[in-house]
Design a protein around this motif. Structure first.
Motif, PDB file in Angstrom:
ATOM      1  N   LEU A 246      -4.764   0.071  -4.750  1.00 49.01           N
ATOM      2  CA  LEU A 246      -4.675   1.357  -6.239  1.00 49.01           C
ATOM      3  C   LEU A 246      -4.630   1.399  -7.596  1.00 49.01           C
ATOM      4  O   LEU A 246      -4.955   1.772  -8.846  1.00 49.01           O
ATOM      5  N   GLY A 247      -2.805   0.763  -7.333  1.00 48.34           N
ATOM      6  CA  GLY A 247      -2.128   1.117  -8.853  1.00 48.34           C
ATOM      7  C   GLY A 247      -2.792  -0.332  -9.440  1.00 48.34           C
ATOM      8  O   GLY A 247      -1.646  -0.154 -10.620  1.00 48.34           O
ATOM      9  N   LYS A 248      -3.344  -0.744  -9.201  1.00 48.87           N
ATOM     10  CA  LYS A 248      -3.816  -2.066  -9.790  1.00 48.87           C
ATOM     11  C   LYS A 248      -5.205  -1.727 -11.067  1.00 48.87           C
ATOM     12  O   LYS A 248      -5.767  -2.226 -11.313  1.00 48.87           O
ATOM     13  N   MET A 249      -6.077  -0.773 -11.455  1.00 51.86           N
ATOM     14  CA  MET A 249      -6.767  -0.369 -11.393  1.00 51.86           C
ATOM     15  C   MET A 249      -6.632   0.037 -13.181  1.00 51.86           C
ATOM     16  O   MET A 249      -5.124   0.558 -12.952  1.00 51.86           O
ATOM     17  N   ALA A 250      -7.451  -0.410 -13.984  1.00 52.02           N
ATOM     18  CA  ALA A 250      -7.820  -0.325 -14.894  1.00 52.02           C
ATOM     19  C   ALA A 250      -6.882   0.722 -15.721  1.00 52.02           C
ATOM     20  O   ALA A 250      -5.940   1.086 -16.777  1.00 52.02           O
ATOM     21  N   VAL A 251      -7.498   2.257 -15.686  1.00 54.60           N
ATOM     22  CA  VAL A 251      -7.771   3.276 -16.913  1.00 54.60           C
ATOM     23  C   VAL A 251      -7.404   4.763 -15.832  1.00 54.60           C
ATOM     24  O   VAL A 251      -7.404   5.297 -15.651  1.00 54.60           O
ATOM     25  N   LEU A 252      -7.030   4.327 -14.203  1.00 59.50           N
ATOM     26  CA  LEU A 252      -6.782   5.350 -13.498  1.00 59.50           C
ATOM     27  C   LEU A 252      -5.938   5.733 -14.389  1.00 59.50           C
ATOM     28  O   LEU A 252      -3.870   5.165 -14.161  1.00 59.50           O
ATOM     29  N   ALA A 253      -5.606   7.566 -14.197  1.00 61.88           N
ATOM     30  CA  ALA A 253      -4.690   7.845 -14.933  1.00 61.88           C
ATOM     31  C   ALA A 253      -4.009   9.376 -14.058  1.00 61.88           C
ATOM     32  O   ALA A 253      -2.965   9.697 -14.054  1.00 61.88           O
ATOM     33  N   THR A 254      -4.052   9.397 -12.676  1.00 64.65           N
ATOM     34  CA  THR A 254      -4.083  10.746 -12.024  1.00 64.65           C
ATOM     35  C   THR A 254      -4.843  10.201 -10.357  1.00 64.65           C
ATOM     36  O   THR A 254      -6.156   9.967 -10.196  1.00 64.65           O
ATOM     37  N   LEU A 255      -4.085  10.090 -10.030  1.00 64.68           N
ATOM     38  CA  LEU A 255      -4.271   9.820  -8.026  1.00 64.68           C
ATOM     39  C   LEU A 255      -3.705  10.898  -7.438  1.00 64.68           C
ATOM     40  O   LEU A 255      -2.055  11.425  -7.798  1.00 64.68           O
ATOM     41  N   LEU A 270       1.427   1.849  -7.302  1.00 69.23           N
ATOM     42  CA  LEU A 270       1.296   2.590  -7.915  1.00 69.23           C
ATOM     43  C   LEU A 270       2.452   3.293  -8.505  1.00 69.23           C
ATOM     44  O   LEU A 270       2.442   3.741  -9.473  1.00 69.23           O
ATOM     45  N   ILE A 271       3.894   2.508  -8.512  1.00 76.35           N
ATOM     46  CA  ILE A 271       5.168   2.857  -8.697  1.00 76.35           C
ATOM     47  C   ILE A 271       5.045   1.880 -10.240  1.00 76.35           C
ATOM     48  O   ILE A 271       5.210   2.323 -11.049  1.00 76.35           O
ATOM     49  N   ASN A 272       4.676   1.098 -10.421  1.00 77.44           N
ATOM     50  CA  ASN A 272       4.589  -0.043 -11.487  1.00 77.44           C
ATOM     51  C   ASN A 272       3.152   0.193 -12.142  1.00 77.44           C
ATOM     52  O   ASN A 272       2.268  -1.474 -12.039  1.00 77.44           O
ATOM     53  N   SER A 273       2.182   0.892 -12.834  1.00 79.20           N
ATOM     54  CA  SER A 273       1.756   0.951 -12.298  1.00 79.20           C
ATOM     55  C   SER A 273       0.813   1.582 -14.406  1.00 79.20           C
ATOM     56  O   SER A 273       1.602   2.300 -14.887  1.00 79.20           O
TER      57      SER A 273
END
Length: 365
Positions: A246-255, A270-273
Motif C-alpha cells: 500500500l505504501g508503494k502506490m503511486a498516487v495514494l494520498a489518503t489511507l 507507509l512512512i516513506n510514501s
C-alpha cells in the motif's frame, strides 16, 4: 395547390415535428409510474411533471437531444436550486424506487440522493440499464442488498449508495466494473470480505467503504489500482496485517484504516510514501514505529493512537518534510520526545497514555 392546402400541410408538419421532438409515451409512462411510488410533501418538485413532453420543463429530467429518450434523472434533497432556497429547507421524500425506472432503457445517470425517507430495495433490474454511468442513491433509508448483477453495468463510473441501511455482501460481480472511478459504500451494514480481486477495478480513484461490518484481510490486490488516491476502510472488522505494498502506490494520498482489528507491524513503506493522511488508530498494531521518515514523508495528519506500539519515537521523524498533526497516544512508547519540528507545535494530548514518554510537552525526562 391552394393557400389553404399549404396551411394544412404546414400545420401537419409542425405537429409531427413537435411530436418527434418530445419524449416517447413509454418513457413518460415510466416516469409517472416512478413518481407514483414516491411522496414529496413540502417542495412540490413533481408539480412540473405534467403534459405530454417529459423532455421539457420536468424538474430533474433531461433527455438526449438526438433520440429524445430520457437520459438523466437528477433529484437531490439537498440543493442550491431556487425551489429549495425559497422553501428554506432541505427535501424529505418517502416511498420506494419503482422498478418501472428500468423501462428507461437509455438512462445514463440516476441520482435520487439525500431524501432521508426513501426506503425499500434497489430494484435488481437497474443492472440491466446498458447506458448507466452514474448511480447515486446516497442519504436514504434503502435496505436489502446491492444488486448481484451490478457488474453488468459496463459503463458505470460512479456508484454511491452511502448512508443507507444496505446489508448483504459486496457482490462478486462488482469487480467487473472496469470503468468505475468512484465507489462509496459508507455507513451501511454490509458484511463479508472485500473481494480478493478488488484490484481489478483499475480505474478506481476513490474507494470509500467505512462504517460497515466488513471482515477478513485487506486484499493484496488493492495496490494494482494504480489510480487510487483515497482509500477509506475505517470502522469495520478487518483483521490481519497491513500489506506493505500500500505504501508503494503511486498516487495514494489518503489511507484510513482506523477502527479495525488489524495486527502485525506498521510497514515502513507507509512512512516513506506519498501518503499525506495516514490513520492507523484503534487497531492491534505492535512493534516499533518504523525509523523510515525522510524527505518524502509529508503528513498533514498521522494518527497511530490506540495501538500496542512500543519503543521510542524514531529520530528520523525530524527529517520529515512536514507533519501537521501527530497522535501517538494510548500506546506503550517510552523515552524522550524529540525536540524541534514538528514537536514544537504539538500538544500533550498527542503523547499521553504511554508507558514512559517524557520531555516537552510532557514532564521533563
Amino acid at each position: 395547390m391552394g393557400f389553404t392546402s399549404l396551411l394544412y400541410i404546414s400545420a401537419v408538419f409542425l405537429t409531427l415535428s413537435s411530436v418527434s421532438n418530445a419524449c416517447p409515451p413509454s418513457d413518460r409512462a415510466a416516469l409517472l409510474a416512478f413518481k407514483a411510488a414516491l411522496h414529496e410533501p413540502y417542495l412540490g418538485i413533481f408539480n412540473s411533471w405534467t403534459g405530454t413532453d417529459c423532455c421539457h420543463n420536468w424538474y430533474g429530467v433531461s433527455c438526449d437531444q438526438e433520440t429524445y429518450r430520457v437520459a438523466d434523472i437528477n433529484l437531490r434533497g439537498e440543493s442550491e436550486d431556487p425551489i429549495f432556497e425559497k422553501a428554506h429547507r432541505a427535501g424529505y421524500m418517502t416511498g420506494t424506487i419503482s422498478p418501472e425506472i428500468c423501462k428507461l432503457t437509455r438512462l445514463s445517470s440516476l441520482t435520487i440522493a439525500d431524501w432521508k425517507g426513501i426506503s425499500g430495495t434497489i430494484p435488481p433490474c437497474i443492472a440491466s440499464l446498458p447506458f448507466l454511468r452514474i448511480l447515486d442513491l446516497i442519504g436514504n433509508r434503502l435496505t436489502g442488498e446491492i444488486p448481484a448483477d451490478i457488474g453488468r453495468l459496463s459503463r458505470l463510473s460512479v456508484l454511491n449508495v452511502a448512508d443507507n441501511q444496505l446489508s448483504g455482501t459486496i457482490p462478486r460481480s462488482l469487480t467487473n466494473l472496469s470503468s468505475l472511478m468512484h465507489l462509496d459504500l459508507r455507513s451501511n451494514i454490509i458484511s463479508g470480505t472485500i473481494p480478493r480481486n478488488f484490484g481489478q477495478l483499475r480505474m478506481l480513484s476513490r474507494a470509500l467503504l467505512s462504517k460497515n461490518k466488513l471482515n477478513g484481510p485487506i486484499p493484496y490486490s488493492i495496490p494494482y489500482i494504480y489510480r487510487l488516491s483515497d482509500l477509506d476502510l475505517s470502522f469495520n472488522q478487518l483483521s490481519g496485517p497491513i500489506p506493505d505494498s500500500l505504501g508503494k502506490m503511486a498516487v495514494l494520498a489518503t489511507l484510513n484504516l482506523d477502527g479495525n482489528q488489524l495486527s502485525g507491524t506498521i510497514p515502513p513503506t507507509l512512512i516513506n510514501s506519498r501518503i499525506s493522511i495516514l490513520n492507523l488508530s484503534r487497531n492491534g498494531l505492535e512493534g516499533y514505529i518504523p525509523d523510515a521518515f525522510g524527505p518524502r514523508s509529508y503528513f498533514s495528519a498521522l494518527d497511530l493512537s490506540f495501538n500496542k506500539l512500543k519503543g521510542r519515537i524514531p529520530k528520523s521523524i525530524s527529517s520529515a518534510t512536514y507533519i501537521g498533526h501527530l497522535d501517538v497516544s494510548h500506546n506503550h512508547l517510552c523515552g524522550p520526545i524529540p525536540t524541534g519540528s514538528p514537536f514544537d507545535h504539538l500538544e500533550a494530548s498527542s503523547f499521553t497514555y504511554n508507558d514512559c514518554l517524557c520531555g516537552k510537552p510532557l514532564r521533563t525526562c
